[in-house]
Design a protein around this motif. Sequence first.
Motif, PDB file in Angstrom:
ATOM      1  N   VAL A 246     -31.118 -16.657  37.207  1.00  0.00           N
ATOM      2  CA  VAL A 246     -29.897 -16.153  38.272  1.00  0.00           C
ATOM      3  C   VAL A 246     -29.050 -15.757  36.969  1.00  0.00           C
ATOM      4  O   VAL A 246     -28.186 -15.622  36.620  1.00  0.00           O
ATOM      5  CB  VAL A 246     -29.706 -16.407  39.517  1.00  0.00           C
ATOM      6  N   GLY A 247     -29.081 -17.386  36.451  1.00  0.00           N
ATOM      7  CA  GLY A 247     -28.204 -17.646  35.489  1.00  0.00           C
ATOM      8  C   GLY A 247     -28.189 -16.585  34.146  1.00  0.00           C
ATOM      9  O   GLY A 247     -27.489 -16.464  33.415  1.00  0.00           O
ATOM     10  N   LYS A 248     -29.732 -15.414  33.780  1.00  0.00           N
ATOM     11  CA  LYS A 248     -29.445 -14.930  33.291  1.00  0.00           C
ATOM     12  C   LYS A 248     -28.324 -13.692  33.576  1.00  0.00           C
ATOM     13  O   LYS A 248     -28.143 -12.879  32.551  1.00  0.00           O
ATOM     14  CB  LYS A 248     -31.164 -14.236  32.692  1.00  0.00           C
ATOM     15  N   LEU A 249     -28.362 -13.406  34.404  1.00  0.00           N
ATOM     16  CA  LEU A 249     -27.129 -12.031  34.737  1.00  0.00           C
ATOM     17  C   LEU A 249     -26.128 -11.888  34.212  1.00  0.00           C
ATOM     18  O   LEU A 249     -25.075 -13.490  34.202  1.00  0.00           O
ATOM     19  CB  LEU A 249     -27.261 -11.818  36.406  1.00  0.00           C
ATOM     20  N   ALA A 250     -25.953 -10.948  33.986  1.00  0.00           N
ATOM     21  CA  ALA A 250     -24.167 -11.224  32.846  1.00  0.00           C
ATOM     22  C   ALA A 250     -22.709 -11.393  33.838  1.00  0.00           C
ATOM     23  O   ALA A 250     -23.423 -11.196  34.682  1.00  0.00           O
ATOM     24  CB  ALA A 250     -23.771  -9.558  33.174  1.00  0.00           C
ATOM     25  N   GLY A 251     -22.323 -12.292  32.822  1.00  0.00           N
ATOM     26  CA  GLY A 251     -21.115 -12.867  34.402  1.00  0.00           C
ATOM     27  C   GLY A 251     -20.920 -13.578  35.161  1.00  0.00           C
ATOM     28  O   GLY A 251     -20.723 -14.779  35.500  1.00  0.00           O
TER      29      GLY A 251
ATOM     30  N   VAL B   6     -25.113 -21.975  38.725  1.00  0.00           N
ATOM     31  CA  VAL B   6     -25.632 -21.984  40.142  1.00  0.00           C
ATOM     32  C   VAL B   6     -25.747 -22.454  40.509  1.00  0.00           C
ATOM     33  O   VAL B   6     -27.113 -23.906  39.547  1.00  0.00           O
ATOM     34  CB  VAL B   6     -27.210 -20.508  39.489  1.00  0.00           C
ATOM     35  N   ASP B   7     -25.780 -22.770  42.016  1.00  0.00           N
ATOM     36  CA  ASP B   7     -26.343 -23.847  42.596  1.00  0.00           C
ATOM     37  C   ASP B   7     -27.157 -24.158  43.859  1.00  0.00           C
ATOM     38  O   ASP B   7     -26.699 -22.875  44.226  1.00  0.00           O
ATOM     39  CB  ASP B   7     -25.086 -25.408  43.064  1.00  0.00           C
ATOM     40  N   VAL B   8     -28.656 -24.677  43.424  1.00  0.00           N
ATOM     41  CA  VAL B   8     -29.026 -24.645  45.030  1.00  0.00           C
ATOM     42  C   VAL B   8     -29.522 -25.622  45.646  1.00  0.00           C
ATOM     43  O   VAL B   8     -29.213 -26.298  45.488  1.00  0.00           O
ATOM     44  CB  VAL B   8     -30.371 -24.280  43.925  1.00  0.00           C
ATOM     45  N   ASP B   9     -29.240 -25.500  46.617  1.00  0.00           N
ATOM     46  CA  ASP B   9     -29.437 -26.534  47.609  1.00  0.00           C
ATOM     47  C   ASP B   9     -30.638 -26.758  48.933  1.00  0.00           C
ATOM     48  O   ASP B   9     -31.053 -25.203  49.162  1.00  0.00           O
ATOM     49  CB  ASP B   9     -28.419 -26.402  49.211  1.00  0.00           C
TER      50      ASP B   9
ATOM     51  N   VAL C  75     -29.103  -9.898  42.029  1.00  0.00           N
ATOM     52  CA  VAL C  75     -29.617 -10.288  42.320  1.00  0.00           C
ATOM     53  C   VAL C  75     -30.939 -10.880  42.906  1.00  0.00           C
ATOM     54  O   VAL C  75     -31.622 -11.811  42.655  1.00  0.00           O
ATOM     55  CB  VAL C  75     -27.915 -11.748  43.703  1.00  0.00           C
ATOM     56  N   ARG C  76     -31.026 -10.214  43.705  1.00  0.00           N
ATOM     57  CA  ARG C  76     -32.368  -9.660  44.660  1.00  0.00           C
ATOM     58  C   ARG C  76     -33.396  -9.539  43.142  1.00  0.00           C
ATOM     59  O   ARG C  76     -34.186 -10.463  43.741  1.00  0.00           O
ATOM     60  CB  ARG C  76     -31.979  -8.397  45.379  1.00  0.00           C
ATOM     61  N   ALA C  77     -33.465  -8.826  42.676  1.00  0.00           N
ATOM     62  CA  ALA C  77     -34.902  -8.485  41.396  1.00  0.00           C
ATOM     63  C   ALA C  77     -34.164 -10.227  40.568  1.00  0.00           C
ATOM     64  O   ALA C  77     -35.789 -10.516  39.859  1.00  0.00           O
ATOM     65  CB  ALA C  77     -34.048  -7.747  40.333  1.00  0.00           C
ATOM     66  N   ALA C  78     -33.322 -10.924  40.522  1.00  0.00           N
ATOM     67  CA  ALA C  78     -34.215 -11.882  39.549  1.00  0.00           C
ATOM     68  C   ALA C  78     -34.370 -12.862  40.412  1.00  0.00           C
ATOM     69  O   ALA C  78     -35.351 -14.033  39.326  1.00  0.00           O
ATOM     70  CB  ALA C  78     -32.297 -12.773  39.167  1.00  0.00           C
ATOM     71  N   VAL C  79     -34.159 -13.163  41.893  1.00  0.00           N
ATOM     72  CA  VAL C  79     -35.107 -14.129  42.095  1.00  0.00           C
ATOM     73  C   VAL C  79     -36.101 -13.970  42.523  1.00  0.00           C
ATOM     74  O   VAL C  79     -37.092 -14.319  41.942  1.00  0.00           O
ATOM     75  CB  VAL C  79     -34.225 -14.068  43.784  1.00  0.00           C
ATOM     76  N   ASP C  80     -36.255 -12.414  43.043  1.00  0.00           N
ATOM     77  CA  ASP C  80     -37.887 -11.343  42.976  1.00  0.00           C
ATOM     78  C   ASP C  80     -38.317 -12.267  41.957  1.00  0.00           C
ATOM     79  O   ASP C  80     -40.218 -12.718  41.551  1.00  0.00           O
ATOM     80  CB  ASP C  80     -37.955 -10.749  43.080  1.00  0.00           C
ATOM     81  N   GLU C  81     -37.844 -11.854  40.908  1.00  0.00           N
ATOM     82  CA  GLU C  81     -38.338 -12.610  39.544  1.00  0.00           C
ATOM     83  C   GLU C  81     -39.156 -13.521  38.788  1.00  0.00           C
ATOM     84  O   GLU C  81     -40.032 -13.910  38.429  1.00  0.00           O
ATOM     85  CB  GLU C  81     -37.709 -11.859  38.303  1.00  0.00           C
ATOM     86  N   ALA C  82     -38.097 -14.739  40.207  1.00  0.00           N
ATOM     87  CA  ALA C  82     -39.006 -15.961  40.208  1.00  0.00           C
ATOM     88  C   ALA C  82     -39.973 -16.421  41.108  1.00  0.00           C
ATOM     89  O   ALA C  82     -40.115 -17.572  40.798  1.00  0.00           O
ATOM     90  CB  ALA C  82     -37.355 -17.140  40.242  1.00  0.00           C
ATOM     91  N   GLY C  83     -39.590 -15.522  42.040  1.00  0.00           N
ATOM     92  CA  GLY C  83     -41.273 -15.489  42.854  1.00  0.00           C
ATOM     93  C   GLY C  83     -40.946 -15.693  44.439  1.00  0.00           C
ATOM     94  O   GLY C  83     -41.646 -16.442  44.801  1.00  0.00           O
ATOM     95  N   TYR C  84     -39.710 -15.100  44.448  1.00  0.00           N
ATOM     96  CA  TYR C  84     -39.013 -15.776  46.215  1.00  0.00           C
ATOM     97  C   TYR C  84     -38.181 -15.193  46.035  1.00  0.00           C
ATOM     98  O   TYR C  84     -38.190 -13.473  45.836  1.00  0.00           O
ATOM     99  CB  TYR C  84     -38.211 -16.762  45.838  1.00  0.00           C
TER     100      TYR C  84
ATOM    101  N   CYS D 272     -39.283 -24.475  41.924  1.00  0.00           N
ATOM    102  CA  CYS D 272     -38.512 -23.420  42.573  1.00  0.00           C
ATOM    103  C   CYS D 272     -37.065 -23.671  41.706  1.00  0.00           C
ATOM    104  O   CYS D 272     -36.283 -22.452  41.539  1.00  0.00           O
ATOM    105  CB  CYS D 272     -39.293 -23.237  43.839  1.00  0.00           C
ATOM    106  N   VAL D 273     -37.157 -24.629  42.038  1.00  0.00           N
ATOM    107  CA  VAL D 273     -34.835 -24.616  42.018  1.00  0.00           C
ATOM    108  C   VAL D 273     -34.367 -24.152  40.751  1.00  0.00           C
ATOM    109  O   VAL D 273     -33.854 -23.790  40.419  1.00  0.00           O
ATOM    110  CB  VAL D 273     -34.881 -25.991  41.880  1.00  0.00           C
ATOM    111  N   GLY D 274     -35.612 -25.014  39.647  1.00  0.00           N
ATOM    112  CA  GLY D 274     -34.976 -24.940  38.728  1.00  0.00           C
ATOM    113  C   GLY D 274     -35.632 -22.930  38.337  1.00  0.00           C
ATOM    114  O   GLY D 274     -34.754 -22.496  37.390  1.00  0.00           O
TER     115      GLY D 274
END
Length: 74
Positions: A24-29, A33-36, A58-67, A16-18
């Motif tokens: 999120v790491g694909k977003l420009a700029g 990214v650190d996950v706790d 960011v919401r779209a990237a997290v959603d794309e990851a399934g969370y 999940c972390v990966g």
Amino acid sequence: MSTTTYTVTGMTCGHCVGSVTEEVGKLAGVQKVDVDLVAGGESRVTVTTEADLALEDVRAAVDEAGYELTGASA
């Protein structure tokens, strides 16, 4: 540089972390990214960027990851 911490739910393991880190790491700029991970709870995703990111990006990237992104704080 800007650092924002997001709250994400639904993450349970290292995979999940990966997934979230990759999307999120694909977003420009994005510099870092650190996950706790809080398995089954509200995990904190801290993102360091060159400039502020749009929350919806960011919401779209997290959603794309399934969370689900449930909050953000600077």
